[in-house]
Design a protein around this motif. Sequence first.
Motif, PDB file in Angstrom:
ATOM      1  N   ARG A 207       0.708  -1.567   0.120  1.00  0.00           N
ATOM      2  CA  ARG A 207      -0.402   0.089   0.126  1.00  0.00           C
ATOM      3  C   ARG A 207       1.052   0.821  -0.220  1.00  0.00           C
ATOM      4  N   PRO A 208       1.146   1.614  -1.133  1.00  0.00           N
ATOM      5  CA  PRO A 208       1.986   3.171  -1.175  1.00  0.00           C
ATOM      6  C   PRO A 208       1.000   4.400  -0.139  1.00  0.00           C
ATOM      7  N   ARG A 209       2.273   5.318   0.149  1.00  0.00           N
ATOM      8  CA  ARG A 209       1.515   6.402   0.616  1.00  0.00           C
ATOM      9  C   ARG A 209       0.304   6.954   0.416  1.00  0.00           C
ATOM     10  N   CYS A 210       0.773   7.008  -1.453  1.00  0.00           N
ATOM     11  CA  CYS A 210      -0.196   7.835  -2.721  1.00  0.00           C
ATOM     12  C   CYS A 210      -1.714   6.737  -2.003  1.00  0.00           C
ATOM     13  N   ARG A 211      -3.108   7.905  -2.132  1.00  0.00           N
ATOM     14  CA  ARG A 211      -3.894   6.809  -2.491  1.00  0.00           C
ATOM     15  C   ARG A 211      -4.493   7.560  -3.154  1.00  0.00           C
ATOM     16  N   VAL A 212      -4.362   8.748  -3.816  1.00  0.00           N
ATOM     17  CA  VAL A 212      -5.479   9.192  -5.088  1.00  0.00           C
ATOM     18  C   VAL A 212      -4.205   9.753  -6.160  1.00  0.00           C
ATOM     19  N   LEU A 213      -5.075   9.389  -7.356  1.00  0.00           N
ATOM     20  CA  LEU A 213      -3.832   9.363  -8.873  1.00  0.00           C
ATOM     21  C   LEU A 213      -5.276  10.734  -9.481  1.00  0.00           C
ATOM     22  N   ALA A 214      -5.175  11.451  -9.575  1.00  0.00           N
ATOM     23  CA  ALA A 214      -6.192  12.788  -9.936  1.00  0.00           C
ATOM     24  C   ALA A 214      -5.644  12.979 -11.818  1.00  0.00           C
ATOM     25  N   ASN A 215      -6.341  12.072 -11.823  1.00  0.00           N
ATOM     26  CA  ASN A 215      -5.564  12.657 -14.009  1.00  0.00           C
ATOM     27  C   ASN A 215      -6.157  13.905 -14.106  1.00  0.00           C
ATOM     28  N   PHE A 216      -4.961  14.720 -14.805  1.00  0.00           N
ATOM     29  CA  PHE A 216      -5.171  15.393 -15.431  1.00  0.00           C
ATOM     30  C   PHE A 216      -5.266  15.336 -16.804  1.00  0.00           C
ATOM     31  N   GLY A 217      -7.016  15.179 -17.226  1.00  0.00           N
ATOM     32  CA  GLY A 217      -7.344  14.810 -18.587  1.00  0.00           C
ATOM     33  C   GLY A 217      -8.608  13.352 -18.278  1.00  0.00           C
ATOM     34  N   VAL A 218      -9.085  13.650 -19.670  1.00  0.00           N
ATOM     35  CA  VAL A 218     -10.363  12.618 -19.481  1.00  0.00           C
ATOM     36  C   VAL A 218      -9.303  11.006 -19.850  1.00  0.00           C
ATOM     37  N   GLY A 219      -8.533  10.977 -20.277  1.00  0.00           N
ATOM     38  CA  GLY A 219      -7.985   9.728 -20.828  1.00  0.00           C
ATOM     39  C   GLY A 219      -7.348   9.245 -20.010  1.00  0.00           C
TER      40      GLY A 219
END
Length: 311
Positions: free
Chosen positions: A61-73
């Motif tokens: 379980r990485p520290r990062c919990r969310v990838l908020a992608n800049f883009g729809v794809g």
Amino acid sequence: MARPMPADVVERAETLFDVEHRASNLPMSAAEMRSALALYDGIMPSLGDRFSNEIFAEFGRPRCRVLANFGVGVDHIDIEAARNHGVTVTNTPGAVTDATADIAMTLILMSARRAGEGERLVRSGQWQGWHPTQMLGLHVTGKTVGIIGMGRIGQAIARRCHFGFGMEVLYANRSEKAMDFPARQVSLEELARQSDFIVLAVPGGPETMYLVGSDFLSGMQAHAHLINISRGNVVDESALIDALRENRIGGAGLDVYEFEPEVPEALRQLDNVTLLPHLGTAALEVRTGMGMMALDNLQAFFAGERPPNAL
């Protein structure tokens, strides 16, 4: 934040979070992605930042919990791998729809009317003036457009074609769509046979890779134009180069490329293709809107709520 962002996005981000800004516009390296997963609570990645299963595999379980992608794809993110490692993935649908549809229309018109070729002629100083048979292209109004992929962007393109140019609309899609104007669902083969313009508006990913290859191109009319505003690997680029070089189709308009940002020399040398540098959402208000939507997702996530655009 994996890329430099519009000023308003940066300002809001810094009021919400402790932010580290990555200065480069190049995709993140594997080492940068692994470090980011270990160091940050959230990441705002973008196109080209390939968060693959191999990247996640080094973590429980990485520290990062969310990838908020800049883009729809999000074909550059392995969503299942992210989920298996406790990472939520979000995107920015809606904000990109009209801008991307506008670029599709730009490419239809530029390709049909040989605008790129004409602009190069004027810049070269070789233009000798108007005459009745100069650079004759294909008239757009009243023609048939075939749209592959009838999501938000596909429908926005269809509306522009129908209401703006009086075009008949055909489409290929997994399901039938109800629209407030005439549009007929057909097979890919029938769409290739009947369309004067074919626009690709499907998501990227394994299911759509090489959706347009030599067989599809062979089924197109000799005067027809292929327009791609989706992902580069939806088209077999080598097969397209052959079709254009042999004049088996009328032309093409591309905003995306199979090995972006690399564009083959053979493609760059052809006059019957219009090439844009992935301009689909390149308007300040659109990119600002995308950034704000990504921040909305991050804000909701860290408030313990479901992000509005969680995947």
